[in-house]
Scaffold this active site. Sequence first.
Site, PDB file in Angstrom:
ATOM      1  N   LEU A 197      -6.430   7.016   3.393  1.00 28.85           N
ATOM      2  CA  LEU A 197      -6.651   8.023   2.347  1.00 28.85           C
ATOM      3  C   LEU A 197      -5.505   8.095   1.342  1.00 28.85           C
ATOM      4  O   LEU A 197      -5.485   8.964   0.484  1.00 28.85           O
ATOM      5  CB  LEU A 197      -6.843   9.408   2.995  1.00 28.85           C
ATOM      6  CG  LEU A 197      -8.119   9.561   3.831  1.00 28.85           C
ATOM      7  CD1 LEU A 197      -8.118  10.874   4.569  1.00 28.85           C
ATOM      8  CD2 LEU A 197      -9.363   9.463   2.948  1.00 28.85           C
ATOM      9  N   ARG A 198      -4.554   7.159   1.476  1.00 29.42           N
ATOM     10  CA  ARG A 198      -3.403   7.185   0.574  1.00 29.42           C
ATOM     11  C   ARG A 198      -3.846   7.025  -0.885  1.00 29.42           C
ATOM     12  O   ARG A 198      -3.310   7.665  -1.779  1.00 29.42           O
ATOM     13  CB  ARG A 198      -2.405   6.098   0.971  1.00 29.42           C
ATOM     14  CG  ARG A 198      -0.993   6.378   0.480  1.00 29.42           C
ATOM     15  CD  ARG A 198      -0.004   5.391   1.032  1.00 29.42           C
ATOM     16  NE  ARG A 198       0.504   5.792   2.327  1.00 29.42           N
ATOM     17  CZ  ARG A 198       0.620   4.998   3.372  1.00 29.42           C
ATOM     18  NH1 ARG A 198       0.228   3.742   3.275  1.00 29.42           N
ATOM     19  NH2 ARG A 198       1.111   5.439   4.508  1.00 29.42           N
ATOM     20  N   GLY A 199      -4.839   6.182  -1.104  1.00 29.77           N
ATOM     21  CA  GLY A 199      -5.352   5.950  -2.464  1.00 29.77           C
ATOM     22  C   GLY A 199      -5.895   7.222  -3.085  1.00 29.77           C
ATOM     23  O   GLY A 199      -5.565   7.559  -4.232  1.00 29.77           O
TER      24      GLY A 199
ATOM     25  N   ASP B 106       0.816  -1.215   0.000  1.00 31.79           N
ATOM     26  CA  ASP B 106       0.000   0.000   0.000  1.00 31.79           C
ATOM     27  C   ASP B 106       0.853   1.270   0.000  1.00 31.79           C
ATOM     28  O   ASP B 106       0.417   2.327  -0.416  1.00 31.79           O
ATOM     29  CB  ASP B 106      -0.923  -0.029   1.234  1.00 31.79           C
ATOM     30  CG  ASP B 106      -1.704   1.262   1.403  1.00 31.79           C
ATOM     31  OD1 ASP B 106      -2.493   1.567   0.501  1.00 31.79           O
ATOM     32  OD2 ASP B 106      -1.527   1.961   2.419  1.00 31.79           O
TER      33      ASP B 106
END
Length: 348
Positions: free
Chosen positions: A286-288, A205
């Site tokens: 919220l990285r996506g 991720d």
Amino acid sequence: MNTLVKVDRPVFPFTAIVGQEEMKLALILNVIDPKIGGVMIMGDRGTGKSTTIRAIIDLLPEIEVVEDDMFNSHPSNMELMSSYVKEKIENNISVKTKFIKVPMVDLPLGATEDRVCGTIDMEKALIEGIKTFDPGLLAKANRGILYVDEVNLLDDHLVDILLDSAASGWNTVEREGISIRHPAQFVLVGSGNPEEGELRPQLLDRFGLHAEIRTVKEPDLRVKIVEQRNHFDQDPTKFMDQYQLEQENLKEKIIKAQNNLNKVTIDYELRLKISQICSELNVDGLRGDIVVNRAAKAYAAFESKTQVEISDIKKIMTLCLRHRLRKDPLESMDSGLKVEKIFDRIFG
């Protein structure tokens, strides 16, 4: 006495690489905006992963560095300079600079933590009171690309260190109460073969993009790839000359995109839909959302636009999200197709 002469090995031209568009795009986006967070390239053996990664360096403009500095320090950007250079600048001491190719550092599989992070000479520190730092690979990779082949076989602890440095842009080495901190801003590129094991989801991720590559099946394309390789091996200079113009054009396009990146905007409605897709795909954190926004802007800049369009988001969405989906052993649909399906539904 014989003198060793350093010879630059010819590098296969990036524009001559047949197919593997997804991998090429992921690398280009990362060099336009290194804050995307690197790329993980997973695919079959012998599909040109290493060749493509090494070829991207020839498309990048040379960088200005401070001479005799072990961290490739920037002469004016405080975020990209070592404390030694910073001290000189603050005291109005002039520094000599030179231009170098963007550094490309290979991390060997058997590398130790000291080799990666660097070490402090404790003997000198304790006896003479001098902080002597032996730089590691992270120091050499500052402002460049750090390439880890077979990253899925690397010790998880080392992968963690690499990802932390890539995210923060700094590397800190502490030994016996003595601490040294230096800039380590680089594009982290990992490659691997899924047959040899997957990376842990929490590590996967942390990579900005995830490109999947497959062996080319079409016989005519396979023949073309073999011919290209043979021509390059027989006469590298002649082969590189054939692609000189294409290389220059792509290089110019990348430099233009780097310079115009800050001018690119993305409408609120589009950002809302991006977050809706991430939410429906149950993407953790919220990285996506952040990476999709960044990659869409980088792609729009690459296409000479100042406004992100739906087509730009569609182009990069799968690269940004396929590795962030939770693994369901009963799920038969490929994660990339799942992302595309929800994208089409939400964007209509």
